[in-house]
Design an enzyme around this catalytic site. Sequence first.
Site, short mmCIF file in Angstrom:
data_model
loop_
_atom_site.label_atom_id
_atom_site.label_comp_id
_atom_site.label_asym_id
_atom_site.label_seq_id
_atom_site.Cartn_x
_atom_site.Cartn_y
_atom_site.Cartn_z
CG ASP A 134 6.42 9.23 -2.66
OD1 ASP A 134 6.66 8.00 -2.62
OD2 ASP A 134 6.43 9.89 -3.72
CD GLU A 178 11.08 1.41 -8.05
OE1 GLU A 178 10.67 2.47 -7.53
OE2 GLU A 178 10.83 0.29 -7.58
#
Lengths: 264, 264, 403, 403
Positions: free
Chosen positions: B63, B52
Amino acid sequence: MTANTAIRNAFERARHEHRAALIPYITAGYPSLDHLEPLVQALEAGGADLIEIGVPFSDPLADGPILQQAATEALAAGVKVQQILDRVAALRVSVPLVFLTYVNPIYRRGIERFIEDSHRSGIQGLIVPDWPWVEMREAAKVSKRHRVAMIPFVAPTSTDAHLHNIRSAEGFVYTVSVTGVTGARTHLDQGVGGLVARIREQVKIPIAVGFGISTPEQARETGKVADGVIVGSALVKVIRDHPDNPIEAAQAFVGSFRNALETK
Amino acid sequence: MTANTAIRNAFERARHEHRAALIPYITAGYPSLDHLEPLVQALEAGGADLIEIGVPFSDPLADGPILQQAATEALAAGVKVQQILDRVAALRVSVPLVFLTYVNPIYRRGIERFIEDSHRSGIQGLIVPDWPWVEMREAAKVSKRHRVAMIPFVAPTSTDAHLHNIRSAEGFVYTVSVTGVTGARTHLDQGVGGLVARIREQVKIPIAVGFGISTPEQARETGKVADGVIVGSALVKVIRDHPDNPIEAAQAFVGSFRNALETK
Amino acid sequence: MAMMKSVPDIHGRFGRFGGQYVPETLMPALDELTRAYREAKVDRAFHHEWMGLLKEYVGRPTALRQAFRMSEQLGFPVYLKREDLNHTGAHKINNTMGQVLLAKRMGKHRIIAETGAGQHGVATATAAALFGLHAEIYMGEEDVKRQALNVYRMKLLGAEVHAVHSGTRTLKDATNEAIRDWVTNVRDTFYVIGSVVGPHPYPMMVRDFQSIIGREARRQFRHLTGGLPSHIVAPVGGGSNSMGIFYAFRNDPVSLVGIEAAGDGVETGRHAATITMAEPGILHGSLSYLLQDEDGQIQPAHSISAGLDYPGVGPEHAYLHDVGRARYESITDRQALAAFHRLAEWEGIIPALESAHAVAWVIQERDALSRQGAKVLINLSGRGDKDVDAVATYEEGIARDDG
Amino acid sequence: MAMMKSVPDIHGRFGRFGGQYVPETLMPALDELTRAYREAKVDRAFHHEWMGLLKEYVGRPTALRQAFRMSEQLGFPVYLKREDLNHTGAHKINNTMGQVLLAKRMGKHRIIAETGAGQHGVATATAAALFGLHAEIYMGEEDVKRQALNVYRMKLLGAEVHAVHSGTRTLKDATNEAIRDWVTNVRDTFYVIGSVVGPHPYPMMVRDFQSIIGREARRQFRHLTGGLPSHIVAPVGGGSNSMGIFYAFRNDPVSLVGIEAAGDGVETGRHAATITMAEPGILHGSLSYLLQDEDGQIQPAHSISAGLDYPGVGPEHAYLHDVGRARYESITDRQALAAFHRLAEWEGIIPALESAHAVAWVIQERDALSRQGAKVLINLSGRGDKDVDAVATYEEGIARDDG
Ligand SMILES: Cc1ncc(COP(=O)(O)O)c(C=O)c1O
Ligand SMILES: Cc1ncc(COP(=O)(O)O)c(C=O)c1O
């Protein structure tokens, strides 16, 4: 001798000399209580016809900065009403004395008791800037009995009704030359002559003018129309400005006013 | 080869080896854009089955602090989407690559253009945490055409209706192991096994689990139930903590996860 | 319950209290004001304009509602009359809108006022701005410091703020200075007094303007509960918000409770509990109760709350105390501070420190009030935004002392 | 005038704007919220309780009145809708009372919110306190500094305040952090969004709660003047106060004017004039206009007013702009500041800096509005007490730079 007589005699004496009476003001306890006697004697020696002794109050709302400051310092030094009464009683002085104070110290002591005590100390009159004539109903009787004159105020704003009311007053009329508080001013209200004339039409007792008279010249001008001239802040300022010789300075200052009043 | 095939093959290879696929995450441009190629190669060498690549976004609201910080630094250094596309196009790597980013950089470039450009750079799939399946109607057609898999998310809170909807998805299912944002966690939600089982009932593509996997031990446990294990914050933290040798550190770290997955 | 006698009399007396103790220079101005006010009071146009301003500008009627979480905590229903919701944040503006409207009617172009907490100064500056009049506000230097937000608000509103350096540098001295200004500029100046104090007609006039609070509250309370409260509790500084809410209930079977500031505690001498001491005296134009020494020298008041930090109180309160129609209690700084926090947490309302005194008394008396099955109405005279800084500073101080 | 189409559609779309762009973890919560809100909306008891709180606790209806001195200065009638008179000082509480009531109904015990100016944080903390719920508020570190009064108010109300150190340390980042909290604690937490932004159903729900402003204003304005205003002017941050007043007038022949913050000037790039730039993008859950660079990275907004300092705007505003039903203009920091002073001096009302932007536009356009014979209604969204410190500091800075 009734209060009336002592004060009246003082004004009459001056009138015979073709001049206005000189009425200096000092704050009791300023610069100290021990200064009271020598100061009073100096004022008399300097030519005072009548002396106003201020009994300091914490919130002197008719006073400008100089007199506020004197009162504040006197109170900070712990001066008490009873001490002032005692010191005044011990004074040797031949001109009449009047107290200037505010209504609460009088009310607090008890109106009757304050007047009685003042009388016993040799005080001939009371000047109370925040005690208007219409609120003096209770005091009037007591003061008559004790022969202490309740000195009425007249201001530039005063109504004819007020002048009418104070016809029964004794002592003298305290005429406030300007709208405002006490304090030295460089020039005075033009209208004081007219105001004095208005008062004379209604009131028979002498008319003294105060608030803001700070130079012999001003005193001389005022003395042309009034029966008496009151000098307060300017005198206290002289005392303040001469910490080393307040007595001499006060006497000289008052003397210069007396001279001015004698000069035509 | 369709996108579907590349990703499917990666999972199948792992399955043949009786282990879960290992899917590490790095942020493009962190620590610098020049690190991208050596890092990707190190991850492959360390045993990654699929990689990724994060395209940094200014407001990465899914996040945790570590990935936020990496994105912030990359953007502060001036990293641009076009630069990332160019670098990715130049990569020599045999495992499939997917982008992880947020919806606005995609929308801003134009959904079709972003997908097309990604495809041209050799990207096989897009993972977009703030782009839920139901909002992807427009993207779905384009991505099919360009053979770029739109990776669906499943969370512990997901409904059966959602699982039903994503039956048409390609690539793999990104299963969020916990409610929360990315970031290393000391223990994982107990329910991930149950969640994976729920998904399997409805969805036929491989199931990878991510968010919070930070130790080889956790990866091993997760690998027992899932087809793939995603390691993001923990890896980026290793890179951050080894400023002098990030490449070697990353490779060793990924290697330790690969080992764990191979141990039964 | 006997009907209360109508006060004041034509001399401005509430029983033996009240009157007009000001320099002769001001006496004609007081007469002029008394006449102008009496005329305005019966003038429908004046009343209409004032009420219109209260509704469309000030935001009246203010809300009245049960404080449910507080009621639950204390065990009896407590209701709040929300004077904090007024424009500028306190009841003070009810009065300044009235007085400034009167000033306009009298053709006065210059407005002066004293202020303690700054609420009255802000309310005066606001009313003056609205009518395009020039305002000058006197404020003790101490209060200028502890109510900095309000000082800046007054300036923003176009008012001049004079910091008063004499005496205790608080409200008492600001009042002296305002009176001195008035004596000097009496011809063109209207003095807007901020509480039910000062010479007649002020205590009556301010009461009348503030009595909108009680008229609304009485109607709202009856509408809400079908009856009357058992107790009405309000903080007492000069006494205007309390008089404002008490007045409409004076002939009802309702306990009227005024809460004074006990500062560090009445026994310490550092307090502002004037009626608790109940010593008659004359200050700022009227005969009432005063903090004073044996010579009649005014003693400095002490309270964490600038709006209660005043050694006098309105003459009508002295009268209500004297005839027993209202009772007066006191609350310390610490109690008020605790209540300040409680009300914020319970009801989402940060009260003015002044108002927190009333809340604190209700908390303190919870057992007695609960036994009596009380229904308590508190007059929340203002909001606490102005106090937030001072409270933070004070609590750091306490933390240091205790720590 | 054609009737406006009813928006949003069932996908939460206002034309092409809106939607639900959040992590999958939150999607079920949004569905749950949408259902709960739809049920509550048609539940008389809910409506009754909410309206009761607005009346008896918040102090609604808020006043509406002509600003006579401002009207005289500008040459045409200007009216003010006084949202500054609400409890806590801004329109924000209309919405938080609604959302927290809904949270209670949904059985959520923990409340979170983002805040910029702190008004929404205070309003949320207030509503949470009133219902005894625990509130945690996210606020950018920059805003914590420039709105210190509001930070302390939130704490007093029992809320936890988290200063957010990431990104630009303002509202945008506080919102990111609140969303992260929500993702983490979604099961027991209700996220109270403070403007008509975020994923569906928030833009619709917040609009509905705020539209009380316009419903009242429309009735009041007609009652006062017999007609409708020609222009309604309101500041636009996220867009809740403006949408709140616009909504009731959407089918009337009235110009709707939203005023954005031009900060140092739109040409400098240091501004918050999102709709003026009109670049579509997706942030914080919905598609709308955004300040962004060519890669879609969000650009920092700049405004003296913390409540306007946001790079996004509600999707319904983007829609109104797109279809031409409302127009959007912008006003610089300096213009807003000048208007802040003007309104204080003219009307005795210190406006929030946000609201001062609307006032400034009306002043700027005086000639054109005067020629049109305009009747302007300004939504005074909040009071300026919270800004007094910041304005003083800022003006010292200007004085230094210019001096
Ligand atoms: C909010 C508030 N409450 C009470 C007071 C005390 O004054 P009064 O007793 O006249 O209501 C003040 C005075 O500033 C105040 O600001
Ligand atoms: C007083 C005031 N007005 C306006 C705004 C801007 O928000 P909105 O556009 O959602 O009304 C804020 C935000 O904090 C505010 O406090």
